[in-house]
Design a protein around this motif. Structure first.
Motif, PDB file in Angstrom:
ATOM      1  N   TRP A 165      59.390 -96.651  12.624  1.00  0.00           N
ATOM      2  CA  TRP A 165      58.819 -97.400  11.622  1.00  0.00           C
ATOM      3  C   TRP A 165      58.536 -98.864  11.922  1.00  0.00           C
ATOM      4  CZ3 TRP A 165      60.352-101.449   8.229  1.00  0.00           C
ATOM      5  CH2 TRP A 165      59.280-102.080   7.501  1.00  0.00           C
ATOM      6  N   ILE A 166      59.811 -99.385  12.308  1.00  0.00           N
ATOM      7  CA  ILE A 166      59.650-100.808  12.755  1.00  0.00           C
ATOM      8  C   ILE A 166      58.915-101.232  14.205  1.00  0.00           C
ATOM      9  CG2 ILE A 166      61.902-101.000  14.254  1.00  0.00           C
ATOM     10  CD1 ILE A 166      60.685-103.484  11.512  1.00  0.00           C
ATOM     11  N   ASN A 167      58.942-100.157  15.019  1.00  0.00           N
ATOM     12  CA  ASN A 167      58.157-100.334  16.222  1.00  0.00           C
ATOM     13  C   ASN A 167      56.625-100.463  15.907  1.00  0.00           C
ATOM     14  OD1 ASN A 167      56.519 -98.453  17.920  1.00  0.00           O
ATOM     15  ND2 ASN A 167      58.041 -97.044  17.136  1.00  0.00           N
ATOM     16  N   THR A 168      56.337 -99.748  14.806  1.00  0.00           N
ATOM     17  CA  THR A 168      55.009 -99.701  14.613  1.00  0.00           C
ATOM     18  C   THR A 168      54.501-100.894  14.133  1.00  0.00           C
ATOM     19  OG1 THR A 168      55.229 -98.406  12.670  1.00  0.00           O
ATOM     20  CG2 THR A 168      54.768 -97.160  14.618  1.00  0.00           C
ATOM     21  N   VAL A 169      55.352-101.451  12.908  1.00  0.00           N
ATOM     22  CA  VAL A 169      55.241-102.888  12.365  1.00  0.00           C
ATOM     23  C   VAL A 169      54.993-103.948  13.334  1.00  0.00           C
ATOM     24  CG1 VAL A 169      56.218-104.628  11.031  1.00  0.00           C
ATOM     25  CG2 VAL A 169      56.545-102.075  10.207  1.00  0.00           C
TER      26      VAL A 169
ATOM     27  N   PHE B 241      67.677-108.480  15.928  1.00  0.00           N
ATOM     28  CA  PHE B 241      67.134-108.306  14.658  1.00  0.00           C
ATOM     29  C   PHE B 241      66.279-107.498  13.853  1.00  0.00           C
ATOM     30  CE2 PHE B 241      68.313-113.078  15.762  1.00  0.00           C
ATOM     31  CZ  PHE B 241      69.413-112.996  14.823  1.00  0.00           C
ATOM     32  N   LEU B 242      65.560-106.755  14.563  1.00  0.00           N
ATOM     33  CA  LEU B 242      64.610-105.714  13.926  1.00  0.00           C
ATOM     34  C   LEU B 242      65.527-104.472  13.861  1.00  0.00           C
ATOM     35  CD1 LEU B 242      61.382-106.312  15.891  1.00  0.00           C
ATOM     36  CD2 LEU B 242      61.906-106.963  13.578  1.00  0.00           C
ATOM     37  N   VAL B 243      66.542-104.136  14.822  1.00  0.00           N
ATOM     38  CA  VAL B 243      67.557-103.082  14.780  1.00  0.00           C
ATOM     39  C   VAL B 243      68.618-103.250  13.507  1.00  0.00           C
ATOM     40  CG1 VAL B 243      68.944-101.450  15.676  1.00  0.00           C
ATOM     41  CG2 VAL B 243      66.755-102.216  16.823  1.00  0.00           C
ATOM     42  N   LEU B 244      69.061-104.472  13.461  1.00  0.00           N
ATOM     43  CA  LEU B 244      70.121-104.712  12.585  1.00  0.00           C
ATOM     44  C   LEU B 244      70.182-104.284  11.106  1.00  0.00           C
ATOM     45  CD1 LEU B 244      72.817-106.275  12.627  1.00  0.00           C
ATOM     46  CD2 LEU B 244      71.682-108.324  11.740  1.00  0.00           C
TER      47      LEU B 244
END
Length: 467
Positions: free
Chosen positions: A93-97, A446-449
């Motif tokens: 999800w975060i990689n697509t954001v 910070f995006l994985v945290l």
């Protein structure tokens, strides 16, 4: 392409090929591959062997093993448990954001050919256009998956396949007229130098062109005789995708000098060039609209699919109850709105970088890195599940050795892509190389945290519920 099929529905061989192609083939990455010149031939072939085929084969086995629980969350959860499954779907999800602003900048840059192409380098225009387009597409998705599927099918057909094939045909005609190449096409020029590591950052563009192949696996249970039919369909689809992406990128590379290629608008740059050469200037606005339509069609599916995966995770108590809510059409409305807010914030990264090209490349590399961590979890999961003798209607050919080789290729490709994502390319003005590397490292951290805080949130919620 998002297709709703009943559990017993079967799709033909041709339909399967078209479904796989439509899920991956895209015009967006052509300019970012073209800036590397002749070596892009090597890098596309490398990416097909070390990423495209492994991800497709492994995801097909996993999708066939869990036909009613498709998706990376369920695959990894069944292999390594709830928390690792949550990590996988969060990475998806975060990689697509992070990826959304790159495709949005491509759309915004292409749109400038309707009024003023110089706006491609205007940061204020790009930020405003990206935010406006994304919020508009989010509103379309709030109407529900059935609307999105119909719109996506039409858009992808007229806006992706036709422009890609026309680009290649015009490139062939341009070559036959005897125009000078902007790059050399020789055996020596095709192979990159191991001494010049920044050339290997081309993997960010070529591997990035094939991300999403795991989506093809959802169709495995709708194919008659999957062990025989699916590999054939996969091979044909992969060859088509490889050929069109390779020759589409080469067309741009031989026509435009690398220093003049705009990553957000390079496709329309070369179409504009062709149309002037062939006296077809009136087609510029038509092609602009077609490319924009195709890109928006692809985005519609990419916006809602990862949100559905995150919704599954929220139903397993990982997210606050606010995100479990859906609207009357069954759409994860709160997740979609949060997504749109985050994308708007990510647009601000453009202000920290020297150019639109730098913005495009930085977010592409950051998104790819997050994706590769997810794919690593996928390759490790298939090993764990095969060892447990989980039944599947399709298995990677060659038994344990076949699975071992395919997974090793995929893991190597993922590792290389992560490594070179920290190195800036020399043909994109990204400012300080050290600053760029630090930004990539901090971005990943910070995006994985947040996912680890979500794991703690679930643990506390379950503990309170047990009381």
């Amino acid at each position: 392409m998002n297709v709703n099929l009943s559990p017993r529905a079967k799709i033909s061989f041709l339909a399967l090929v078209l479904l796989i192609i439509s899920a991956i083939d895209s015009n967006r990455n052509l300019p970012s591959s073209a800036i590397f010149g002749s070596p892009l031939i090597f890098f596309f072939l490398f990416s097909a062997i070390f990423f495209l085929m492994p991800t497709a084969l492994v995801s097909a086995e996993l999708a066939a093993a869990f036909p009613e629980e498709g998706g990376i969350y369920h695959w990894v959860r069944n292999a390594f448990g709830e928390n690792t499954g949550m990590l996988a779907v969060w990475l998806q999800w975060i990689n697509t954001v992070v990826w959304y602003p790159t495709i949005l900048s491509f759309i915004a840059g292409t749109l400038t050919y309707l009024f003023d192409p110089t706006l491609m380098d205007n940061k204020l225009y790009m930020i405003s256009a990206i935010a406006l387009i994304f919020w508009s597409i989010t509103l379309i998705n709030l109407f529900g998956i059935s609307v999105s599927a119909r719109v996506n099918t039409i858009f992808a057909t007229v806006g992706t396949v036709f422009p890609m094939l026309l680009l290649i045909v015009l490139g062939i005609l341009w070559v036959l007229q005897g125009h000078e190449f902007q790059i050399p096409i020789t055996l020596d020029s095709i192979f990159p130098s191991l001494a010049k590591l920044d050339t290997w950052t081309a993997l960010e563009a070529t591997v990035g062109s094939f991300i999403g192949m795991e989506l093809s696996g959802v169709h495995i249970n709708h194919v008659p005789h999957p062990q025989r039919i699916f590999p054939r369909a996969l091979l044909i689809s992969a060859v088509y995708i490889l050929v069109t992406m390779l020759f589409g990128s080469l067309t741009i590379a031989v026509v435009l000098p690398a220093s003049q290629i705009n990553l957000a608008g390079g496709l329309m740059q070369v179409f504009d060039n062709f149309f002037q050469v062939f006296h077809l200037g009136a087609l510029v606005p038509i092609m602009t609209l077609l490319i924009v339509i195709g890109s928006i069609g692809g985005m519609i599916n990419w916006i809602i699919s990862p949100a559905k995966g995150l919704l599954h995770a929220s139903q397993h108590k990982f997210l606050p109850s606010f995100f479990e809510k859906t609207n009357k059409r069954g759409t994860a409305s709160n997740i979609l709105i949060m997504q749109a807010v985050l994308v708007t914030i990510f647009c601000g990264v453009l202000l920290l970088l020297p150019s639109v090209n730098a913005f495009y490349w930085f977010l592409t590399s950051l998104s790819n890195c997050l994706s590769m961590f997810m794919y690593i979890l996928m390759f490790l999961s298939v090993f764990r599940l095969r060892a447990r003798h989980v039944q599947s209607a399709f298995k990677v050919p060659g038994g344990k050795w076949g699975l071992g080789i395919i997974s090793a290729l995929g893991l190597f490709g993922c590792g290389m892509t992560i490594l070179f994502g920290f190195i800036p390319p020399d043909n994109v003005n990204i400012g300080s190389a050290l600053r760029y590397t630090i930004m990539i490292a901090l971005g990943n951290f910070f995006l994985v945290l947040p996912v680890f805080f979500l794991m703690r949130h679930r643990k506390a919620k379950l503990r309170n519920h047990a009381k």
